[in-house]
Design an enzyme around this catalytic site. Structure first.
Site, mmCIF file in Angstrom:
data_model
loop_
_atom_site.group_PDB
_atom_site.id
_atom_site.type_symbol
_atom_site.label_atom_id
_atom_site.label_comp_id
_atom_site.label_asym_id
_atom_site.label_seq_id
_atom_site.Cartn_x
_atom_site.Cartn_y
_atom_site.Cartn_z
ATOM 1 N N GLU A 132 2.209 -4.082 10.040
ATOM 2 C CA GLU A 132 2.882 -2.727 9.679
ATOM 3 C C GLU A 132 3.618 -2.782 8.424
ATOM 4 O OE1 GLU A 132 2.666 1.032 9.456
ATOM 5 O OE2 GLU A 132 1.682 -0.079 11.580
ATOM 6 N N GLU A 160 1.306 0.329 0.633
ATOM 7 C CA GLU A 160 1.091 1.558 0.177
ATOM 8 C C GLU A 160 2.314 1.979 -0.755
ATOM 9 O OE1 GLU A 160 1.476 3.970 3.998
ATOM 10 O OE2 GLU A 160 -0.650 3.709 4.506
#
Length: 165
Positions: A108, A115
């Protein structure tokens, strides 16, 4: 002969020059990720180990404060580990639960980092390769979460079923 190995502070990386007449994309500016998280030395090598850990913790803190899925993985991981301890699983089984939960959180964090870099690169525009990169990173998190559920089920279900029946 000058080495390219970064033991000294490298020159700051510059963003490509923007055409001022082009207003289709907003100029890229450095903004702090959230309140109280200034990164004044983000372009420099940390001067000591404590600062390196502080930067690493800032990344974990950023993910926890801004990423809903990271908070979910953190809470679920803690519940699973506490449940395993309460069920008196073997130390090896607890270690497997800890490692599995940590791997989901690591993926994560990597997803969040990727991102952010993709968003920095493409800005507000759409690019098919940016979508592919983001989707693949999210897929890695998904696969790790599915694997964690399977591992947790294999280790926790037998003692839970033994308590119930």
């Amino acid at each position: 002969m000058k080495s390219h190995y970064p033991f000294s502070s490298p020159a700051p990386l510059a963003l490509p020059p923007q055409n001022l007449a082009d207003t289709s994309t907003p100029p890229r500016t450095a903004t702090p990720p959230s309140k109280g998280m200034s990164r004044d030395l983000a372009w420099h090598i940390a001067p000591n180990l404590f600062t390196s850990f502080r930067y690493a913790w800032a990344g974990v803190r950023y993910a926890y404060l801004t990423q809903r899925n990271f908070r979910i993985h953190t809470v679920v991981g803690a519940v699973v580990i506490i449940t395993g301890a309460a069920l008196r699983l073997t130390p090896i089984a607890l270690a497997i639960l800890v490692i599995t939960s940590a791997l989901v959180m690591i993926f994560e964090l990597l997803n969040t980092a990727l991102e952010s870099v993709v968003d920095l690169t493409v800005g507000q525009s759409y690019h098919e390769l940016a979508k592919i990169a983001k989707d693949c990173a999210a897929g890695a998190v998904l696969i790790s979460a599915i694997a964690a559920v399977l591992v947790g089920g294999c280790l926790l279900l037998p003692p839970i079923l033994a308590l119930l029946f």
